[in-house]
Design a protein around this motif. Structure first.
Motif, PDB file in Angstrom:
ATOM      1  N   ASN A  10      -8.326 -17.117  -2.390  1.00 19.97           N
ATOM      2  CA  ASN A  10      -8.019 -17.738  -3.858  1.00 19.97           C
ATOM      3  C   ASN A  10      -9.239 -16.849  -4.744  1.00 19.97           C
ATOM      4  N   GLU A  11      -9.742 -15.899  -4.257  1.00 25.52           N
ATOM      5  CA  GLU A  11     -10.671 -15.043  -5.050  1.00 25.52           C
ATOM      6  C   GLU A  11      -9.986 -14.239  -5.656  1.00 25.52           C
ATOM      7  N   PRO A  12     -10.375 -13.498  -6.859  1.00 15.94           N
ATOM      8  CA  PRO A  12      -9.979 -12.422  -7.675  1.00 15.94           C
ATOM      9  C   PRO A  12      -9.922 -10.984  -6.787  1.00 15.94           C
ATOM     10  N   LEU A  13      -9.052 -10.160  -6.939  1.00 12.09           N
ATOM     11  CA  LEU A  13      -9.056  -8.915  -6.106  1.00 12.09           C
ATOM     12  C   LEU A  13     -10.387  -8.102  -6.455  1.00 12.09           C
ATOM     13  N   ASP A  14     -11.012  -7.312  -5.391  1.00 14.83           N
ATOM     14  CA  ASP A  14     -12.146  -6.494  -5.669  1.00 14.83           C
ATOM     15  C   ASP A  14     -11.722  -5.103  -5.265  1.00 14.83           C
ATOM     16  N   GLU A  15     -12.825  -4.264  -5.430  1.00 10.80           N
ATOM     17  CA  GLU A  15     -12.656  -2.678  -5.269  1.00 10.80           C
ATOM     18  C   GLU A  15     -11.772  -2.654  -3.808  1.00 10.80           C
ATOM     19  N   LEU A  16     -12.428  -3.206  -2.855  1.00 10.81           N
ATOM     20  CA  LEU A  16     -11.549  -3.091  -1.540  1.00 10.81           C
ATOM     21  C   LEU A  16     -10.396  -3.400  -1.422  1.00 10.81           C
ATOM     22  N   ASP A  17     -10.076  -4.616  -1.891  1.00  8.61           N
ATOM     23  CA  ASP A  17      -8.628  -4.977  -2.324  1.00  8.61           C
ATOM     24  C   ASP A  17      -7.796  -3.900  -2.725  1.00  8.61           C
ATOM     25  N   PHE A  18      -8.223  -3.057  -3.969  1.00  8.81           N
ATOM     26  CA  PHE A  18      -7.441  -2.320  -4.714  1.00  8.81           C
ATOM     27  C   PHE A  18      -7.282  -0.892  -3.722  1.00  8.81           C
ATOM     28  N   ARG A  19      -8.474  -0.701  -3.115  1.00 10.88           N
ATOM     29  CA  ARG A  19      -8.233   0.510  -2.159  1.00 10.88           C
ATOM     30  C   ARG A  19      -7.171   0.366  -1.072  1.00 10.88           C
ATOM     31  N   LEU A  20      -7.349  -1.077  -0.470  1.00 10.51           N
ATOM     32  CA  LEU A  20      -6.376  -1.248   0.565  1.00 10.51           C
ATOM     33  C   LEU A  20      -4.756  -1.171  -0.032  1.00 10.51           C
ATOM     34  N   LEU A  21      -4.702  -1.884  -1.087  1.00  6.39           N
ATOM     35  CA  LEU A  21      -3.511  -1.554  -1.631  1.00  6.39           C
ATOM     36  C   LEU A  21      -2.856  -0.402  -2.168  1.00  6.39           C
ATOM     37  N   ALA A  22      -3.885   0.593  -2.664  1.00  7.13           N
ATOM     38  CA  ALA A  22      -3.285   1.913  -2.833  1.00  7.13           C
ATOM     39  C   ALA A  22      -3.081   2.719  -1.531  1.00  7.13           C
ATOM     40  N   GLY A  23      -3.749   2.326  -0.256  1.00  7.08           N
ATOM     41  CA  GLY A  23      -3.350   2.886   0.745  1.00  7.08           C
ATOM     42  C   GLY A  23      -2.176   2.547   1.251  1.00  7.08           C
ATOM     43  N   LEU A  24      -1.927   1.243   1.273  1.00  4.85           N
ATOM     44  CA  LEU A  24      -0.687   0.621   1.682  1.00  4.85           C
ATOM     45  C   LEU A  24       0.712   1.074   0.681  1.00  4.85           C
ATOM     46  N   ARG A  25       0.229   1.408  -0.473  1.00  3.02           N
ATOM     47  CA  ARG A  25       1.405   2.062  -1.396  1.00  3.02           C
ATOM     48  C   ARG A  25       1.663   3.484  -0.931  1.00  3.02           C
ATOM     49  N   GLU A  26       0.664   4.087  -0.846  1.00  7.57           N
ATOM     50  CA  GLU A  26       0.583   5.678  -0.231  1.00  7.57           C
ATOM     51  C   GLU A  26       1.341   5.540   1.192  1.00  7.57           C
ATOM     52  N   LEU A  27       1.405   4.840   2.014  1.00  8.64           N
ATOM     53  CA  LEU A  27       1.938   4.726   3.293  1.00  8.64           C
ATOM     54  C   LEU A  27       3.314   4.660   3.086  1.00  8.64           C
ATOM     55  N   TRP A  28       3.898   3.534   2.212  1.00 12.34           N
ATOM     56  CA  TRP A  28       5.221   3.342   1.882  1.00 12.34           C
ATOM     57  C   TRP A  28       5.963   4.544   1.067  1.00 12.34           C
ATOM     58  N   GLU A  29       5.106   5.205   0.226  1.00 18.79           N
ATOM     59  CA  GLU A  29       5.603   6.200  -0.505  1.00 18.79           C
ATOM     60  C   GLU A  29       6.254   7.396   0.698  1.00 18.79           C
ATOM     61  N   ASP A  30       5.182   7.697   1.710  1.00 16.44           N
ATOM     62  CA  ASP A  30       5.435   8.563   2.446  1.00 16.44           C
ATOM     63  C   ASP A  30       6.418   8.306   3.304  1.00 16.44           C
ATOM     64  N   ALA A  31       6.481   7.174   3.877  1.00 14.01           N
ATOM     65  CA  ALA A  31       7.527   6.570   4.886  1.00 14.01           C
ATOM     66  C   ALA A  31       8.938   6.351   4.313  1.00 14.01           C
ATOM     67  N   ASP A  32       9.018   5.860   3.026  1.00 13.36           N
ATOM     68  CA  ASP A  32      10.275   5.616   2.528  1.00 13.36           C
ATOM     69  C   ASP A  32      10.275   6.172   0.989  1.00 13.36           C
ATOM     70  N   PRO A  33      10.316   7.125   0.682  1.00 11.03           N
ATOM     71  CA  PRO A  33      10.020   7.543  -0.740  1.00 11.03           C
ATOM     72  C   PRO A  33      11.187   7.082  -1.633  1.00 11.03           C
ATOM     73  N   MET A  34      11.018   6.922  -2.593  1.00  7.85           N
ATOM     74  CA  MET A  34      12.201   6.466  -3.808  1.00  7.85           C
ATOM     75  C   MET A  34      12.932   7.714  -3.886  1.00  7.85           C
ATOM     76  N   PRO A  35      14.373   7.526  -3.992  1.00  8.58           N
ATOM     77  CA  PRO A  35      15.189   8.862  -4.042  1.00  8.58           C
ATOM     78  C   PRO A  35      15.122   9.346  -5.500  1.00  8.58           C
ATOM     79  N   ALA A  36      15.277  10.549  -5.353  1.00  5.51           N
ATOM     80  CA  ALA A  36      14.828  11.429  -6.643  1.00  5.51           C
ATOM     81  C   ALA A  36      15.834  11.012  -7.718  1.00  5.51           C
ATOM     82  N   THR A  37      16.838  10.459  -7.544  1.00  5.09           N
ATOM     83  CA  THR A  37      17.757  10.345  -8.592  1.00  5.09           C
ATOM     84  C   THR A  37      17.875   8.945  -8.770  1.00  5.09           C
TER      85      THR A  37
END
Length: 161
Positions: A10-37
């Motif tokens: 129930n606590e607000p997101l902190d710097e560690l949360d944002f870094r973990l989410l950014a890493g997770l996003r990067e992982l998914w962008e590499d594993a399943d990138p959005m189609p170019a079109t």
């Protein structure tokens, strides 16, 4: 069933949360990138002005149609809906464009619109339901049949040619 929330849920997101989410996003962008079109396909799909559409399904798609010569080879695609079937032969033209030869079932004269990224190309099917459109550019294409005598327009899904 009892739900147990992890500590700090129930606590607000902190710097560690944002870094973990950014890493997770990067992982998914590499594993399943959005189609170019994808963005282009979405914009193309929502540009339709008609709201009352009957959208067809692709029934079958054949790689190459047996033709008289290699230069005349094309791809045959069939679309179905409750009221109409469209069979379209896609063949290359000199100059890098595409020719669409289509047949409607049941056969009838109807205005045909081929939507492309460069704008619509129009023609009319004949009494046997046949139509042809030349000079179609490669890219997203959608065939609309403005069926006479009915208020509903029949449309193929947008396909990449």
């Amino acid at each position: 069933m009892t739900t147990v929330e992890p500590p700090g849920a129930n606590e607000p997101l902190d710097e560690l949360d944002f870094r973990l989410l950014a890493g997770l996003r990067e992982l998914w962008e590499d594993a399943d990138p959005m189609p170019a079109t994808l963005v282009e396909q979405i914009r193309f799909a929502i540009q339709l002005e008609d709201v009352d559409l009957e959208v067809m399904r692709i029934r079958e798609q054949e790689g190459l149609v047996v033709a008289r010569s290699a230069a005349e080879q094309g791809r045959l695609i069939t679309f179905d809906s409750e009221s109409l079937t469209i069979m379209v032969n896609v063949s290359p033209e000199p100059g890098g464009t595409i020719r669409l030869d289509g047949w409607l079932t049941p056969p009838a004269e109807h205005p045909i619109e081929v939507r492309t990224a460069n704008g619509p190309l129009t023609t009319t099917s004949d009494a046997e339901g046949r139509f042809a459109v030349s000079g179609v550019p490669h890219g997203m294409v959608q065939v609309l049949v403005r069926t006479l005598g009915r208020s509903r327009t029949v449309s193929t899904p947008a396909i990449e040619l």
